[in-house]
Scaffold this motif. Structure first.
Motif, mmCIF file in Angstrom:
data_model
loop_
_atom_site.group_PDB
_atom_site.id
_atom_site.type_symbol
_atom_site.label_atom_id
_atom_site.label_comp_id
_atom_site.label_asym_id
_atom_site.label_seq_id
_atom_site.Cartn_x
_atom_site.Cartn_y
_atom_site.Cartn_z
ATOM 1 N N GLU A 33 0.845 33.118 57.585
ATOM 2 C CA GLU A 33 0.625 34.541 57.771
ATOM 3 C C GLU A 33 1.522 35.342 56.834
ATOM 4 N N THR A 34 2.763 34.883 56.660
ATOM 5 C CA THR A 34 3.691 35.604 55.793
ATOM 6 C C THR A 34 3.195 35.601 54.359
ATOM 7 N N ARG A 35 2.703 34.443 53.909
ATOM 8 C CA ARG A 35 2.247 34.358 52.519
ATOM 9 C C ARG A 35 1.016 35.201 52.278
ATOM 10 N N ALA A 36 0.282 35.570 53.342
ATOM 11 C CA ALA A 36 -0.919 36.381 53.187
ATOM 12 C C ALA A 36 -0.584 37.794 52.740
ATOM 13 N N PHE A 37 0.690 38.189 52.911
ATOM 14 C CA PHE A 37 1.106 39.528 52.503
ATOM 15 C C PHE A 37 1.646 39.453 51.078
ATOM 16 N N ALA A 38 0.859 39.949 50.134
ATOM 17 C CA ALA A 38 1.263 39.902 48.733
ATOM 18 C C ALA A 38 2.233 41.035 48.419
ATOM 19 N N GLU A 39 3.029 40.839 47.389
ATOM 20 C CA GLU A 39 3.960 41.888 46.978
ATOM 21 C C GLU A 39 3.203 43.168 46.667
ATOM 22 N N ARG A 40 3.752 44.302 47.148
ATOM 23 C CA ARG A 40 3.201 45.648 46.975
ATOM 24 C C ARG A 40 1.939 45.880 47.792
ATOM 25 N N ASN A 41 1.682 45.014 48.788
ATOM 26 C CA ASN A 41 0.649 45.329 49.761
ATOM 27 C C ASN A 41 1.142 46.456 50.674
ATOM 28 N N TRP A 42 0.240 46.942 51.523
ATOM 29 C CA TRP A 42 0.527 48.140 52.316
ATOM 30 C C TRP A 42 0.600 47.827 53.805
ATOM 31 N N ILE A 43 1.531 48.521 54.482
ATOM 32 C CA ILE A 43 1.596 48.464 55.939
ATOM 33 C C ILE A 43 1.484 49.884 56.479
ATOM 34 N N LEU A 44 0.998 49.983 57.690
ATOM 35 C CA LEU A 44 0.926 51.271 58.388
ATOM 36 C C LEU A 44 1.767 51.180 59.650
ATOM 37 N N LEU A 45 2.630 52.156 59.847
ATOM 38 C CA LEU A 45 3.435 52.224 61.070
ATOM 39 C C LEU A 45 2.785 53.195 62.048
ATOM 40 N N THR A 46 2.536 52.717 63.260
ATOM 41 C CA THR A 46 2.050 53.619 64.302
ATOM 42 C C THR A 46 3.241 54.331 64.934
ATOM 43 N N ASP A 47 2.951 55.256 65.827
ATOM 44 C CA ASP A 47 4.013 55.884 66.615
ATOM 45 C C ASP A 47 4.420 54.918 67.724
ATOM 46 N N PHE A 48 5.697 54.570 67.775
ATOM 47 C CA PHE A 48 6.167 53.638 68.788
ATOM 48 C C PHE A 48 6.107 54.281 70.177
ATOM 49 N N GLU A 49 5.758 53.464 71.166
ATOM 50 C CA GLU A 49 5.706 53.945 72.544
ATOM 51 C C GLU A 49 7.127 54.149 73.068
ATOM 52 N N ASN A 50 7.384 55.308 73.638
ATOM 53 C CA ASN A 50 8.690 55.610 74.220
ATOM 54 C C ASN A 50 8.574 55.550 75.741
ATOM 55 N N ALA A 51 9.030 54.439 76.308
ATOM 56 C CA ALA A 51 8.956 54.247 77.760
ATOM 57 C C ALA A 51 10.322 54.404 78.417
ATOM 58 N N THR A 52 11.249 55.060 77.703
ATOM 59 C CA THR A 52 12.602 55.217 78.259
ATOM 60 C C THR A 52 12.734 56.440 79.149
ATOM 61 N N GLY A 53 11.817 57.396 78.994
ATOM 62 C CA GLY A 53 11.953 58.655 79.711
ATOM 63 C C GLY A 53 12.878 59.634 79.002
ATOM 64 N N ASP A 54 13.467 59.231 77.894
ATOM 65 C CA ASP A 54 14.379 60.082 77.140
ATOM 66 C C ASP A 54 13.654 60.582 75.886
ATOM 67 N N PRO A 55 13.400 61.889 75.769
ATOM 68 C CA PRO A 55 12.619 62.415 74.632
ATOM 69 C C PRO A 55 13.305 62.267 73.280
ATOM 70 N N ILE A 56 14.586 61.933 73.252
ATOM 71 C CA ILE A 56 15.287 61.790 71.978
ATOM 72 C C ILE A 56 14.687 60.677 71.125
ATOM 73 N N PHE A 57 13.993 59.730 71.777
ATOM 74 C CA PHE A 57 13.407 58.613 71.035
ATOM 75 C C PHE A 57 11.998 58.923 70.528
ATOM 76 N N ASP A 58 11.436 60.078 70.898
ATOM 77 C CA ASP A 58 10.117 60.452 70.414
ATOM 78 C C ASP A 58 10.156 60.628 68.900
ATOM 79 N N GLN A 59 9.433 59.824 68.186
ATOM 80 C CA GLN A 59 9.285 59.849 66.726
ATOM 81 C C GLN A 59 10.546 59.388 65.975
#
Length: 694
Positions: A73-99
């Motif tokens: 799986e690691t080798r399937a990612f070629a140099e300069r390929n692209w990744i997309l980051l989603t918004d991480f789920e904040n389940a702490t109840g603390d808004p400081i972690f939003d975004q």
């Protein structure tokens, strides 16, 4: 199997470790007091051992399978390929972690030369094409859809949870099409202040998992707190401002950025983005203040961000050559940096190197066929380079993949204007007029330019006057100066010098420091042409002061071009020729060729005058975009007159014919009537009336 997800194992390795520990503890004891040779087994314990053994075998075999598959799986990612980051789920109840987590991880990963992180701005463009409105968070489902539409190779998602005093960050990398887990990572910490350190650690492991060499990671991995801000709240404000900016919510972005800077006044990236926001809000003073602050703080940034700010700073100061040097360094390090390549294209355009600008935009579009700004700029540049057919084809390709931006309509209108299809040009500029803000003004001005192209001056005078009144009401200085320039040119062409001076007077009576160098050059040139040499000289002195303060190629070009106009007004064509040649050496621009054509003609050098008028005609796209459109039409007449004097009657007939064809419906101004008389005399002397045959 825990009901509370926060208490579950993050990965199989941790579970396997605990099972190894359980194996050591669960020894079958010999029961004291039993007869020798006999063992009495504890049945609940047997069940525990059996269950542990089964789980151990299943997990061990599963983990072994996972470990065998992971390198593939690691080798399937070629140099300069692209990744997309989603918004991480904040389940702490603390808004400081939003975004905050998502923004920090993005900034940390963007230091990589191996991994390309899909820009947040492109994500919002993709949502527009997907007709997704009011989307505040990119969840896993939406992220997978964007990856598939934009051909991105890996989706990174995750969450942050709290268990007692402990925070747990879980990150998962997925194959976007089927959602297969490629790998997972986890970090734990007790204090919020440890978040940045943990994000740095996660970013390093993600880069390693995606195949980046360890040595390269070591070189390009500065701690997040040192290249952004130490304030989590400031980073959160910045992230929210960035999203608001990408959604077009300019005022909301401004408020968030001011909040970030109140917490960390040395947050360079916040200053940089705020400068862009103030530019959109039309506040050049505050824009300059924050842009300068970002430049002063550039050494606190990553190499990537620092190079970009330095290049932007040089471009802003007019030092395009230095900006190009910095951008070449940036792109050498990060070949797929979209912002860097788009800025490089802009710099090449300002330097008059259109072919190089087009190459850079082609690279951006190859990487991201749906990049709105690159597609719009490409259509505009192709029209400027007289490649109207290619511009129209590029417009159609962009529309076919769902690109929607006012720049496309602007570029298509320019392309149609370039080939003389005035109805279609007006149609596209009308679309712009239905927009808001700057594009609405652009639509108004280019509709006027189209009418000027036809020679219908009386129709445009009222429109330009109404536009000037509107600009004054909204304190929109730049469009006001442009409309005054067009209006003054009309009055000069129709022979009313007093009205020319009336339109130009506000330039002298206002603050020259607020005007662009080209506005000053334009006004000075018209003052010189109507014999107001003293006023032209006053504006030349202002340009000279600017050149002394910052000798950029553009300022020097404006200075020499105006100096040439003044020399022509003083009947000194020899000095005018030298000044225009100096201007052309600074910047290859149609303005210098227009001056040289008149200066050579004045000196009696018809051969060079003819060559310069042809260069003016070759600059069709440039004149229609930036100049006074009748200048291109009149160049046919001026060239025809010189060709007639040189006894090149066939070429002269062609240019007279072209001039009169375009202005068949033009207002009956003196120069058109003169051209008609000259044409008739030429036909009388040379035979048939070629115009009537068409």
């Amino acid at each position: 199997m825990e009901k509370d997800p926060a208490k579950r194992y993050a990965n199989a390795t941790e579970l396997l470790k605990d099972l190894h520990s359980l194996e050591q503890d669960l020894r079958i004891p010999q029961i004291r007091g039993s007869p020798p040779g006999s063992r009495l087994l504890n049945r609940p314990l047997i069940r525990r051992i059996a269950l542990a053994t089964i789980i151990f075998c299943l997990v061990a075999s599963g983990l072994l399978l996972f470990q065998r598959q992971r390198p593939t799986e690691t080798r399937a990612f070629a140099e300069r390929n692209w990744i997309l980051l989603t918004d991480f789920e904040n389940a702490t109840g603390d808004p400081i972690f939003d975004q905050t987590l998502n923004e920090g991880l993005t900034l940390a990963l963007q230091q990589s030369r191996h991994v390309n992180v899909y820009p947040r701005s492109q994500t919002f463009e993709a949502l527009k094409r997907m007709a997704r409105k009011n989307v505040d968070r990119i969840d896993e489902s939406t992220g997978r859809e964007i990856c598939q539409r934009e051909n991105l190779q890996v989706l990174v998602t995750g969450s942050i949870r709290r268990s007692g005093d402990n925070y747990q960050v879980t990150l998962r990398a997925l194959e976007p099409i089927n959602g297969t887990l490629l790998f997972a990572e986890r970090e734990e910490f007790d204090k919020k202040e440890e978040l940045f350190t943990k994000v740095d650690s996660l970013a390093l492991r993600v880069r390693e998992r995606l195949g980046e060499p360890d040595k390269r990671i070591e070189i390009h991995a500065r701690p997040l707190a040192k290249v952004t801000t130490r304030s989590m709240k400031a980073l959160q404000h910045y992230s929210q401002a960035s999203d608001a900016h990408n959604r077009g919510e300019t005022e909301s972005a401004r408020v968030q950025l001011l909040g970030a800077l109140s917490l960390d006044p040395n947050f360079a990236m916040a200053h940089q983005l705020l400068a862009e926001v103030y530019e959109l809000l039309g506040d050049p003073t505050k824009r300059e203040e924050h842009f300068q602050r970002a430049y002063d703080l550039r050494h606190t940034l990553t190499d990537r961000e620092r190079n970009m700010i330095e290049a932007s700073y040089y471009a802003d100061q007019g030092h395009m050559e230095k900006a190009v040097e910095m951008l070449k360094v940036l792109i050498g390090l990060y070949p797929d940096d979209l912002g860097g390549r788009k800025l490089l294209a802009s710099c090449y355009r300002e330097l008059g190197q259109l072919s190089k600008a087009i190459i850079e935009l082609h690279h951006v579009i190859r990487l991201h066929p749906t990049d709105a700004h690159a597609n719009g700029s490409m259509v505009i540049l192709l029209a400027r380079a007289n490649n109207s057919k290619q511009a129209i084809e590029m417009y159609q390709k962009a529309k076919a993949v769902g690109v929607r931006t006012p720049e496309l309509d602007w570029g298509l209108g320019l392309a149609y204007l370039g080939v003389g299809n005035l109805n279609e040009a007006r149609r596209q500029f009308h679309f712009l007029e239905q927009s808001e803000g700057a594009y609405q003004v652009i639509g108004e001005i280019y509709n006027v330019r189209t009418t000027l192209y036809e020679g219908k001056f009386s129709e445009t005078i009222h429109k330009l006057g109404a536009g000037i009144a509107k600009d004054q009401k909204s304190s929109n200085k730049q469009p006001e100066m442009l409309r005054r320039y067009l209006l003054a040119n009309i009055f000069h062409l129709t022979g009313d010098s007093e009205l020319v001076a009336e339109q130009l007077q506000p330039i002298l009576s206002g603050k020259l420091i607020d005007l662009a160098s080209d506005d000053i050059r334009r006004a000075g040139a018209l003052f010189a042409r109507i014999g107001k040499i003293d006023k032209a000289v006053a504006l030349l002195n202002e340009l000279q002061r600017r050149v002394k303060d910052a000798p950029t190629y553009f300022r020097k070009s404006c200075y020499f071009n105006l100096k040439g106009e003044i020399s022509l007004a003083k009947d000194d064509p020899r000095d005018a020729i030298q000044s225009f040649l100096n201007a052309d050496a600074e910047l290859p621009w149609y303005v210098s060729h227009h001056g040289l054509a008149r200066a050579y003609e004045e000196s009696g050098d018809l051969k060079n005058a003819s060559a310069e008028w042809q260069k003016v005609l070759d600059a069709r796209g440039e004149i229609l975009q930036d100049g006074f459109p009748p200048e291109w039409i009149l160049a046919h007449l001026e060239l025809a007159r010189i060709q007639s004097r040189m006894n090149n009657r066939e070429a002269a007939r062609d240019n007279y014919q072209r001039f009169l064809q375009i202005w068949q419906q033009a207002d009956a101004i003196p120069i058109r009537e003169e051209a008609t008389r000259e044409w008739n005399q030429l036909i009388k002397e040379g035979g048939k009336n070629v115009l009537d045959q068409h």
